[in-house]
Design an enzyme around this catalytic site. Structure first.
Site, short mmCIF file in Angstrom:
data_model
loop_
_atom_site.label_atom_id
_atom_site.label_comp_id
_atom_site.label_asym_id
_atom_site.label_seq_id
_atom_site.Cartn_x
_atom_site.Cartn_y
_atom_site.Cartn_z
N HIS A 169 -19.35 104.94 -68.32
CA HIS A 169 -19.75 105.71 -69.51
C HIS A 169 -21.08 105.24 -70.10
CE1 HIS A 169 -19.34 107.30 -73.68
NE2 HIS A 169 -18.62 108.25 -73.11
N ASP A 191 -21.92 101.22 -76.85
CA ASP A 191 -21.06 101.97 -75.92
C ASP A 191 -20.33 100.97 -75.02
OD1 ASP A 191 -20.47 103.96 -73.59
OD2 ASP A 191 -21.51 105.23 -75.04
N SER A 242 -20.23 113.21 -75.24
CA SER A 242 -20.84 111.90 -74.96
C SER A 242 -22.16 112.06 -74.21
CB SER A 242 -19.91 111.06 -74.09
OG SER A 242 -18.82 110.57 -74.84
#
Ligand SMILES: [Ca+2]
Ligand SMILES: [Ca+2]
Length: 409
Positions: free
Chosen positions: A187, A132, A346
């Site tokens: 994220h 990621d 996600s």
């Protein structure tokens, strides 16, 4: 053996030899790309993804395709299986907000995570790679949950364990594309916290609070990345002993090498959990990758809402999307000893990665296919709430533990 049999055997060998003759043009081809026009637009024409005959990948630099064929491929043609241009990919943005009216642990309650903890099952001993963006390994809720590479001495500028990466004590970054911002993307840290955040040090509760995270970064701070960097990060995660890889990204239309990389993970018995995407579309009809690969070791995840319906924006598909999991109003960790709420598939994917870690710590001898089967066969399918996914349901840890107990006595 009679003469006839010997002759036919020789003929087969001759035919096989003729068919397998390689050239730099046959290994370097974009003809297998699923969307050639879009692929060419994204190509980084000075970088090449090389898959070697032993299955490993490297990313190499060159001036252009013709000189790369001549100078790199032809001298070692027999060792090279496949070459394609590296390509830019852009990660979808995720909605982020500072406050929420619902319980911070609604997702854990919905999937009955507590049923694992009351049995002493916390994900202990299981490594989950977060392939990621940046993961803040200093965040108090994550610091104790990172799988350190004990063969590596941090910050001495030396590749102590000789795995090709200098100072990969916590994890590694494979980002090679420039970023338009130096502010860390939230994220990766958010995804990592959903999987394994330690609630003793802050407000976030991870699904598998004793699992260990392997950070493998390929997404730059502005959300950009490249396919080659993604493949290197996946390969690194496998080399570090990940049982589960969380892939909360997608969209790349040019995927021959990426699919090959996922197939290597499949052969290694690693479970890959993939976000379905946030475009409100049917990925059986309009494929998204890696979500639509549909490999035997893959679980693709849609996002369910607080009221236990499909969110309005989640991608779906009765064939390629397997289960739904909580994906809105999700509180998790972000860089700077902080936390925030996010919406997205996600966020749903790491709920499944954490669930898989719990199951694997409950039955360490289970295979990736058994973990996948236990998750798929235990979903809640509520009348009027059927999800547009293969199993029609949303994950349930309590039932998944029971199913896995039957599959793996
Ligand atoms: Ca190293
Ligand atoms: Ca070192």
């Amino acid at each position: 053996m009679d003469v006839q049999k010997i002759l036919s055997a020789v003929a087969c060998v001759l035919v096989f030899t003729a068919c397998s003759k390689k050239s730099s043009n046959s290994v370097f081809s974009d003809s297998t790309a699923l969307d050639s026009a879009a692929c060419m637009g994204q190509a980084i024409k000075s970088k090449f993804i090389v898959q070697w005959e032993d299955g490993r990948f490297t990313v190499e630099s060159g001036t252009d395709a013709e000189s790369f064929k001549k100078e790199f491929i032809e001298p070692q043609l027999e060792s090279i299986r496949r070459v394609e241009f590296d390509r830019r990919i852009q990660i979808e943005s995720t909605k982020e907000y500072a406050s929420s009216s619902v319980s911070d642990t609604w997702g854990l309650s919905m999937i009955k995570a507590n049923s694992a903890y009351t049995q002493g099952v916390y994900g202990q001993g299981i490594k989950v790679a977060v392939v990621d963006a940046y993961v803040d390994v200093t965040h108090p809720q994550l610091a104790g949950r990172i799988a350190v590479n004990t063969g590596e001495i941090p910050n001495n500028g030396i590749d102590d364990d000789k795995n090709g990466i200098v100072d990969d004590y916590y994890g590694a970054s494979f980002v090679s594309v420039p970023s338009s911002t130096t502010t860390p993307s939230p994220h990766g840290s958010h995804v990592a916290g959903i999987i394994a955040a330690d609630s003793n040090f802050g407000p976030v509760s991870g699904v598998a609070p004793r699992a260990q995270i392997i950070p493998a970064q390929f997404i730059a701070n502005d959300g950009g990345g490249s396919l080659g960097d993604a493949i290197l990060a996946l390969q690194y995660a496998a080399s570090r002993g990940a049982k589960i890889i969380n892939a909360s990204w997608g969209g790349a239309p040019c995927v021959a090498s990426l699919k090959n990389a996922f197939q290597v993970l499949e052969s290694q018995g690693i479970l890959v959990v993939v976000a379905a995407g946030n475009d409100a579309r049917d990925i059986d009809v309009y494929p998204e990758f890696p979500a639509s690969f549909d490999l035997s070791n893959q679980i693709t995840v849609a996002a369910s809402s607080v009221s236990d319906f499909m969110t309005s924006w989640s991608n779906s598909g009765f064939e390629f999307v397997h289960v739904a999991a909580p994906g809105e109003h999700i509180l998790s960790t972000i860089p700077g000893n902080s936390s925030t709420y996010m919406d997205g598939t996600s966020m749903a994917a790491p709920f499944v990665s954490g669930t898989a870690a719990l199951l694997w710590s409950y039955k360490p001898n289970a295979t990736a296919k058994q973990i996948k089967a236990a998750i798929e066969q235990s979903v809640d399918v509520t009348s009027g709430h059927e999800f547009k996914v293969k199993t029609r349901g949303r994950i349930n840890i309590q039932k998944a533990l029971q199913v896995l107990g039957q599959l793996v006595p």
